[in-house]
Design a protein around this motif. Structure first.
Motif, PDB file in Angstrom:
ATOM      1  N   THR A  58       0.840  -1.192   0.000  1.00  0.00           N
ATOM      2  CA  THR A  58       0.000   0.000   0.000  1.00  0.00           C
ATOM      3  C   THR A  58       0.872   1.238   0.000  1.00  0.00           C
ATOM      4  OG1 THR A  58      -0.143  -0.154   2.410  1.00  0.00           O
ATOM      5  CG2 THR A  58      -2.000  -1.043   1.137  1.00  0.00           C
ATOM      6  N   GLY A  59       0.292   2.331  -0.474  1.00  0.00           N
ATOM      7  CA  GLY A  59       1.022   3.582  -0.524  1.00  0.00           C
ATOM      8  C   GLY A  59       0.135   4.699  -1.026  1.00  0.00           C
ATOM      9  N   SER A  60       0.782   5.774  -1.481  1.00  0.00           N
ATOM     10  CA  SER A  60       0.081   6.958  -1.971  1.00  0.00           C
ATOM     11  C   SER A  60       0.718   7.429  -3.269  1.00  0.00           C
ATOM     12  CB  SER A  60       0.177   8.101  -0.956  1.00  0.00           C
ATOM     13  OG  SER A  60      -0.381   7.721   0.274  1.00  0.00           O
ATOM     14  N   TYR A  62       2.504   9.920  -5.309  1.00  0.00           N
ATOM     15  CA  TYR A  62       3.378  11.061  -5.045  1.00  0.00           C
ATOM     16  C   TYR A  62       3.362  12.013  -6.243  1.00  0.00           C
ATOM     17  CZ  TYR A  62       7.489  13.688  -3.605  1.00  0.00           C
ATOM     18  OH  TYR A  62       8.351  14.696  -3.240  1.00  0.00           O
ATOM     19  N   ILE A  79       4.907   6.247  -6.964  1.00  0.00           N
ATOM     20  CA  ILE A  79       4.179   5.790  -5.787  1.00  0.00           C
ATOM     21  C   ILE A  79       5.110   5.812  -4.582  1.00  0.00           C
ATOM     22  CG2 ILE A  79       2.886   3.873  -4.747  1.00  0.00           C
ATOM     23  CD1 ILE A  79       1.542   5.104  -7.263  1.00  0.00           C
ATOM     24  N   GLU A  80       4.646   6.420  -3.490  1.00  0.00           N
ATOM     25  CA  GLU A  80       5.392   6.361  -2.240  1.00  0.00           C
ATOM     26  C   GLU A  80       4.788   5.235  -1.407  1.00  0.00           C
ATOM     27  OE1 GLU A  80       7.629   9.337   0.616  1.00  0.00           O
ATOM     28  OE2 GLU A  80       5.482   9.806   0.484  1.00  0.00           O
ATOM     29  N   ASP A  82       4.166   2.716   1.726  1.00  0.00           N
ATOM     30  CA  ASP A  82       4.048   2.988   3.162  1.00  0.00           C
ATOM     31  C   ASP A  82       5.361   2.746   3.902  1.00  0.00           C
ATOM     32  OD1 ASP A  82       1.448   3.836   2.893  1.00  0.00           O
ATOM     33  OD2 ASP A  82       0.571   1.924   3.483  1.00  0.00           O
ATOM     34  N   ARG A  86      10.028   5.093  -2.803  1.00  0.00           N
ATOM     35  CA  ARG A  86       9.204   5.420  -3.964  1.00  0.00           C
ATOM     36  C   ARG A  86       9.556   4.516  -5.133  1.00  0.00           C
ATOM     37  NH1 ARG A  86      10.373  11.707  -3.124  1.00  0.00           N
ATOM     38  NH2 ARG A  86       9.051  11.981  -1.288  1.00  0.00           N
ATOM     39  N   GLY A 100      -1.660  12.030  -3.648  1.00  0.00           N
ATOM     40  CA  GLY A 100      -2.023  11.646  -2.288  1.00  0.00           C
ATOM     41  C   GLY A 100      -3.050  10.536  -2.200  1.00  0.00           C
ATOM     42  N   ALA A 101      -3.675  10.187  -3.339  1.00  0.00           N
ATOM     43  CA  ALA A 101      -4.678   9.109  -3.322  1.00  0.00           C
ATOM     44  C   ALA A 101      -4.017   7.804  -2.880  1.00  0.00           C
ATOM     45  CB  ALA A 101      -5.309   8.950  -4.697  1.00  0.00           C
ATOM     46  N   ARG A 102      -4.738   7.022  -2.104  1.00  0.00           N
ATOM     47  CA  ARG A 102      -4.232   5.742  -1.602  1.00  0.00           C
ATOM     48  C   ARG A 102      -4.341   4.674  -2.686  1.00  0.00           C
ATOM     49  NH1 ARG A 102      -0.995   5.099   2.042  1.00  0.00           N
ATOM     50  NH2 ARG A 102      -1.935   3.209   2.826  1.00  0.00           N
ATOM     51  N   LEU A 120      -6.473   2.127  -7.196  1.00  0.00           N
ATOM     52  CA  LEU A 120      -6.971   3.060  -6.190  1.00  0.00           C
ATOM     53  C   LEU A 120      -7.737   2.306  -5.115  1.00  0.00           C
ATOM     54  CD1 LEU A 120      -8.301   5.921  -8.486  1.00  0.00           C
ATOM     55  CD2 LEU A 120      -6.321   6.031  -6.957  1.00  0.00           C
TER      56      LEU A 120
END
Length: 126
Positions: A58-60, A62, A79-80, A82, A86, A100-102, A120
């Motif tokens: 999982t991540g967000s 960037y 993607i950053e 968790d 990246r 910032g979307a997960r 997403l």
């Protein structure tokens, strides 16, 4: 796949072997706990005691950009994870998404071999 089986492989080959076995693995320095991605022999900190660990997946987002051509469009996302590292990837089921979307990783098998892509999750997911 046991770690001992990939011990003779270099970092890139080991990463690809894990993906082929259906596992998204990244490296972590044993002494510091710092995560490392793209697979390497030595971490930026100089640590050489790297071990393979299962990524949370999982991540967000960037950063993201959309490439458009006459034959279609696709995105390229940074993607950053968790874990704090990246990686470049794509979200194949959408054209774009908010910073910032997960997101959640999955392994997609292509003619060129397996790769990690993201979907997403949470708010904003279809």
């Amino acid at each position: 796949m046991k770690d001992i089986e990939i011990g003779a492989l270099g970092p890139q080959a080991a990463y690809e072997a894990y993906l082929a076995a259906g596992r998204f693995m990244i490296q972590r320095a044993r002494a510091t706990g710092d995560y490392v991605f793209w697979p390497k022999v030595t971490a930026a900190s100089g640590a050489t005691d790297l071990e393979w660990v299962e990524a949370r997946g999982t991540g967000s987002i960037y950063a993201i950009t959309v490439n458009r051509t006459r034959t279609g469009s696709w995105n390229v996302a940074l993607i950053e994870l968790d874990e704090g590292v990246r990686m470049m990837s794509t979200l194949p089921d959408v054209e774009t998404a908010e910073i910032g979307a997960r997101v959640k990783a999955r392994i997609e098998h292509t003619n060129d071999g397996p790769r990690v892509v993201f979907e997403l999750i949470g708010e904003g997911a279809a």
